[in-house]
Scaffold this active site. Structure first.
Site, PDB file in Angstrom:
ATOM      1  N   LYS A  28      -2.760  -1.156  -2.924  1.00  0.00           N
ATOM      2  CA  LYS A  28      -2.114   0.971  -3.815  1.00  0.00           C
ATOM      3  C   LYS A  28      -1.238   1.008  -2.879  1.00  0.00           C
ATOM      4  O   LYS A  28       0.087   2.097  -3.244  1.00  0.00           O
ATOM      5  CB  LYS A  28      -2.703   0.471  -4.039  1.00  0.00           C
ATOM      6  CG  LYS A  28      -3.368   2.138  -4.818  1.00  0.00           C
ATOM      7  CD  LYS A  28      -4.657   2.721  -5.589  1.00  0.00           C
ATOM      8  CE  LYS A  28      -5.295   3.607  -4.206  1.00  0.00           C
ATOM      9  NZ  LYS A  28      -4.919   4.700  -3.504  1.00  0.00           N
ATOM     10  N   ASN A  29      -1.507   1.359  -1.986  1.00  0.00           N
ATOM     11  CA  ASN A  29      -1.339   2.769  -0.341  1.00  0.00           C
ATOM     12  C   ASN A  29      -0.136   1.722  -0.142  1.00  0.00           C
ATOM     13  O   ASN A  29       0.510   2.140   0.958  1.00  0.00           O
ATOM     14  CB  ASN A  29      -1.917   2.438   0.132  1.00  0.00           C
ATOM     15  CG  ASN A  29      -3.720   3.972  -0.286  1.00  0.00           C
ATOM     16  OD1 ASN A  29      -3.115   3.855  -1.616  1.00  0.00           O
ATOM     17  ND2 ASN A  29      -4.808   3.894  -0.030  1.00  0.00           N
ATOM     18  N   ARG A  98      -2.490  12.691  -6.409  1.00  0.00           N
ATOM     19  CA  ARG A  98      -2.310  13.192  -4.876  1.00  0.00           C
ATOM     20  C   ARG A  98      -0.897  12.370  -4.624  1.00  0.00           C
ATOM     21  O   ARG A  98       0.017  13.323  -3.815  1.00  0.00           O
ATOM     22  CB  ARG A  98      -3.863  13.094  -4.266  1.00  0.00           C
ATOM     23  CG  ARG A  98      -3.910  14.554  -3.890  1.00  0.00           C
ATOM     24  CD  ARG A  98      -5.435  14.558  -2.858  1.00  0.00           C
ATOM     25  NE  ARG A  98      -5.433  15.229  -2.205  1.00  0.00           N
ATOM     26  CZ  ARG A  98      -4.275  16.232  -0.715  1.00  0.00           C
ATOM     27  NH1 ARG A  98      -3.786  13.901  -0.474  1.00  0.00           N
ATOM     28  NH2 ARG A  98      -3.742  16.938   0.132  1.00  0.00           N
ATOM     29  N   CYS A 122      -9.224  17.270  -3.361  1.00  0.00           N
ATOM     30  CA  CYS A 122      -9.353  15.971  -4.656  1.00  0.00           C
ATOM     31  C   CYS A 122     -11.354  15.353  -3.998  1.00  0.00           C
ATOM     32  O   CYS A 122     -12.117  16.075  -3.455  1.00  0.00           O
ATOM     33  CB  CYS A 122      -8.780  14.985  -4.654  1.00  0.00           C
ATOM     34  SG  CYS A 122      -9.635  14.005  -3.112  1.00  0.00           S
ATOM     35  N   ASP A 328     -11.580   3.722   3.244  1.00  0.00           N
ATOM     36  CA  ASP A 328     -11.770   3.736   1.568  1.00  0.00           C
ATOM     37  C   ASP A 328     -12.593   2.277   1.337  1.00  0.00           C
ATOM     38  O   ASP A 328     -12.779   1.934  -0.102  1.00  0.00           O
ATOM     39  CB  ASP A 328     -10.165   3.474   1.384  1.00  0.00           C
ATOM     40  CG  ASP A 328      -9.578   3.661   1.389  1.00  0.00           C
ATOM     41  OD1 ASP A 328      -9.269   5.439   1.444  1.00  0.00           O
ATOM     42  OD2 ASP A 328      -7.972   3.622   1.925  1.00  0.00           O
TER      43      ASP A 328
HETATM   44  N1  EPU Z   1      -5.277  16.024   7.562  1.00  0.00           N
HETATM   45  C1  EPU Z   1      -4.964  17.281   7.509  1.00  0.00           C
HETATM   46  N2  EPU Z   1      -3.683  17.366   7.705  1.00  0.00           N
HETATM   47  C2  EPU Z   1      -2.851  16.990   6.779  1.00  0.00           C
HETATM   48  C3  EPU Z   1      -2.959  15.716   6.185  1.00  0.00           C
HETATM   49  C4  EPU Z   1      -4.374  15.439   6.640  1.00  0.00           C
HETATM   50  O1  EPU Z   1      -5.782  17.855   7.573  1.00  0.00           O
HETATM   51  O2  EPU Z   1      -1.878  17.780   7.040  1.00  0.00           O
HETATM   52  C5  EPU Z   1      -6.843  15.157   7.003  1.00  0.00           C
HETATM   53  C6  EPU Z   1      -6.925  15.248   5.304  1.00  0.00           C
HETATM   54  O3  EPU Z   1      -7.739  16.205   5.000  1.00  0.00           O
HETATM   55  C7  EPU Z   1      -8.245  13.698   5.361  1.00  0.00           C
HETATM   56  C8  EPU Z   1      -7.536  13.361   7.257  1.00  0.00           C
HETATM   57  O4  EPU Z   1      -6.294  13.906   7.850  1.00  0.00           O
HETATM   58  O5  EPU Z   1      -9.110  14.474   5.867  1.00  0.00           O
HETATM   59  C9  EPU Z   1      -7.006  11.974   6.356  1.00  0.00           C
HETATM   60  O6  EPU Z   1      -5.665  11.704   5.789  1.00  0.00           O
HETATM   61  P1  EPU Z   1      -4.683  10.884   5.702  1.00  0.00           P
HETATM   62  O7  EPU Z   1      -3.252  11.669   5.294  1.00  0.00           O
HETATM   63  O8  EPU Z   1      -4.432   9.921   6.781  1.00  0.00           O
HETATM   64  O9  EPU Z   1      -4.415  10.468   4.514  1.00  0.00           O
HETATM   65  P2  EPU Z   1      -3.758  10.573   2.677  1.00  0.00           P
HETATM   66  O10 EPU Z   1      -1.966  10.754   3.453  1.00  0.00           O
HETATM   67  O11 EPU Z   1      -3.735  11.983   1.980  1.00  0.00           O
HETATM   68  C10 EPU Z   1      -3.869   8.074   1.878  1.00  0.00           C
HETATM   69  C11 EPU Z   1      -4.665   6.482   1.522  1.00  0.00           C
HETATM   70  C12 EPU Z   1      -6.246   7.556   1.535  1.00  0.00           C
HETATM   71  C13 EPU Z   1      -6.521   6.860   1.975  1.00  0.00           C
HETATM   72  C14 EPU Z   1      -6.237   7.637   3.973  1.00  0.00           C
HETATM   73  C15 EPU Z   1      -7.151   7.513   5.277  1.00  0.00           C
HETATM   74  C16 EPU Z   1      -2.605   7.247  -0.191  1.00  0.00           C
HETATM   75  C17 EPU Z   1      -2.472   6.865  -1.403  1.00  0.00           C
HETATM   76  N3  EPU Z   1      -3.908   7.326   0.311  1.00  0.00           N
HETATM   77  O12 EPU Z   1      -4.341   8.863   2.203  1.00  0.00           O
HETATM   78  O13 EPU Z   1      -6.097   6.401   0.108  1.00  0.00           O
HETATM   79  O14 EPU Z   1      -7.910   6.802   2.741  1.00  0.00           O
HETATM   80  O15 EPU Z   1      -5.020   7.631   3.539  1.00  0.00           O
HETATM   81  O16 EPU Z   1      -6.358   6.000   5.296  1.00  0.00           O
HETATM   82  O17 EPU Z   1      -1.944   6.328   0.415  1.00  0.00           O
HETATM   83  C18 EPU Z   1      -7.563   5.663  -1.331  1.00  0.00           C
HETATM   84  O18 EPU Z   1      -6.851   4.466  -1.712  1.00  0.00           O
HETATM   85  O19 EPU Z   1      -9.256   5.356  -2.473  1.00  0.00           O
HETATM   86  C19 EPU Z   1      -7.289   6.945  -0.678  1.00  0.00           C
HETATM   87  C20 EPU Z   1      -8.430   7.701  -0.943  1.00  0.00           C
END
Ligand code: EPU
Length: 451
Positions: A28-29, A98, A122, A328
């Protein structure tokens, strides 16, 4: 407050040992960023091994809105971006997922501007985007926040900072910034360095995809940097690529099989490079499972995981950035801990609110304390008893499903939509593993309360 989709329910008759083989779905990701990235180019792109799940279908609907042609059939996705003519995404579409914020970089790369609704928090936490916005400003863009939208525009080459330092190795920011930096590097005709990037396999797959399509980038997985250099887009007439396997879906089934004291053989990916092998991508999970006392065996064509009737040790682990234990899989690991007759400690370090599913586990009789919303103390070994429960979010929902598989009697899971967001053919896959689960349409409204 969140709406619960109660049009369908899953009925689980618990206490069947899972046993059999799993052919993992495409990630998915991994899929979402490849799909988003495809709109940066001007030729048709075919992606293979794309899971047919709700999140992919929502992203496809956003692509169609901006007039990208898309054809999705049997896990093959053909994207023709040549007629895209919109750089703005309306809230009605963006709010459904998101990850639609991941379109920011590719749209800016294409149009030099993008307007995308500011993503909300979320069910797993605040999920800030300050690093994305900071990086956009450092790279010479103006960032305006108006009426709930993020508007990135007005690039000014004299304002480009050639070194960007992320304070968190954010997956989302890394995926967006590569496009913003590529745009800026091409105009200033100079290299841009980004430090402390994410190196999750799904991000590295995106880098490889972009390299194949002409991006001039250099990265180090160990030192976590990315250099983006000026380049010319390839003049392809057509490009095709394969998505990697889903390490989180795979981990979910492994944990489900072991929690039911069963066994599972995972079919390995035969075509991808080493970094994308499941045995490596899941190393943090498989190592902890070995320590706990499960039997893990590696073969050329797959991984065998089994409960072996030995005394199991408690789990003590914290989540982290790759290659550490993935957030995850944290909820699903908590459910495994519930099946072990010991006190386990599982700490969440990535998201600030990823234990909301625990209340649903408690409805099954789970004994779990949550300290500071960060640490789960799981007192496992008590028999769980089937109940009506709600899939709170994708992974929390998976954890709840795992617990119902080893609880006694029948459980009813509602808000099935959350599971459909991330798991393809979930019912058939579990039944092939000898679980007893059914998807049913729901005629009566079972739940009155909302999160
Ligand atoms: N964060 C910040 N500032 C930012 C960006 C992130 O503080 O500008 C914080 C977030 O609040 C969070 C942490 O950093 O606490 C991690 O965020 P990150 O940007 O790494 O994650 P994401 O891109 O929002 C993706 C996956 C998630 C997975 C995370 C971590 C996708 C679509 N989503 O999210 O997947 O948990 O990376 O590996 O790729 C899932 O599949 O269930 C899922 C939530």
């Amino acid at each position: 407050m969140y709406n619960i989709d109660d049009s369908e329910i899953i009925e689980v008759v618990g206490q069947e040992k899972l046993e059999g083989e799993l052919i993992p779905q495409g990630s998915k990701n991994g899929a979402l960023p490849l799909i988003a990235a495809s709109i940066a180019f001007d030729y048709p792109i075919k992606l293979y091994n794309i899971p047919n799940i709700e999140d992919v279908n929502i992203l496809i609907s956003i692509l169609k809105y901006i007039n990208c042609q898309v054809d999705f059939n049997k896990n093959e996705l053909l994207i023709d971006p040549r007629k895209i003519d919109k750089y703005e995404i309306p809230w009605e579409l963006a709010s459904k997922m998101r990850a639609s914020f991941d379109l920011l970089g590719p749209i800016v790369f294409r149009f030099s501007k993008a307007r995308i609704p500011f993503p909300g928090g979320c069910l797993i936490g605040n999920r800030k985007v300050d690093i994305h916005l900071y990086a956009a400003k450092q790279l010479g863009f103006e960032v305006e926040l108006t009426k709930g939208d993020v508007f990135v525009h007005n690039f000014n080459k004299s304002k480009v900072n050639k070194v960007i330092n992320f304070w968190i190795p954010s997956v989302g920011a890394t995926k967006n910034v590569i496009f913003l930096a590529a745009f800026a590097a091409n105009i200033i005709n100079d290299e841009i360095l980004i430090n402390n990037i994410a190196v999750e396999p799904e991000v590295i797959k995106l880098f490889d995809f972009l390299l194949n399509n002409g991006f001039n980038i250099e990265y180090s997985i160990n030192k976590k940097y990315l250099k983006v250099k000026p380049f010319k887009i390839k003049n392809y007439t057509f490009y095709e690529d394969y998505n990697i396997l889903d390490r989180i879906e795979t981990g979910t089934y492994i944990l489900a099989a072991l929690a039911t004291k069963g066994k599972i053989f995972i079919k390995e990916d035969s075509y991808s490079k080493e970094y994308f092998k499941l045995s490596l991508m899941l190393d943090s999970l498989l190592s902890i499972l070995k320590q706990v006392g499960f039997n893990i065996e590696y073969y050329n064509d797959g991984i065998y995981c089994a409960y072996e009737n030995t005394k199991l040790q408690p789990i003590d682990i914290e989540t982290g950035y790759y290659p550490d234990f993935p957030t995850d899989l944290q909820p699903q690991l908590v459910s495994l801990a519930l099946s072990i007759n010991s006190v386990s400690t599982i700490k969440e370090k990535i998201f600030d609110d990823r234990f909301i599913y625990v209340n649903e586990l408690r409805r099954l009789g789970a004994d779990i304390d949550i300290l500071d919303n960060k640490i789960a103390i799981v007192k496992g070994g008590n028999e769980l008893s089937g109940a009506k429960v709600i899939a709170t979010d994708i992974r929390g929902g998976a954890a709840i499903l795992i617990a119902t598989l080893f609880a006694n009697n029948t459980s009813i899971i509602s808000n099935v939509y959350q599971l459909k967001r991330g798991y393809e053919n979930l019912i058939d896959k579990f039944n092939n593993l000898k679980a007893n689960i059914k998807l049913k349409s729901n005629k009566e409204k079972i739940y009155e309360y909302r999160f």
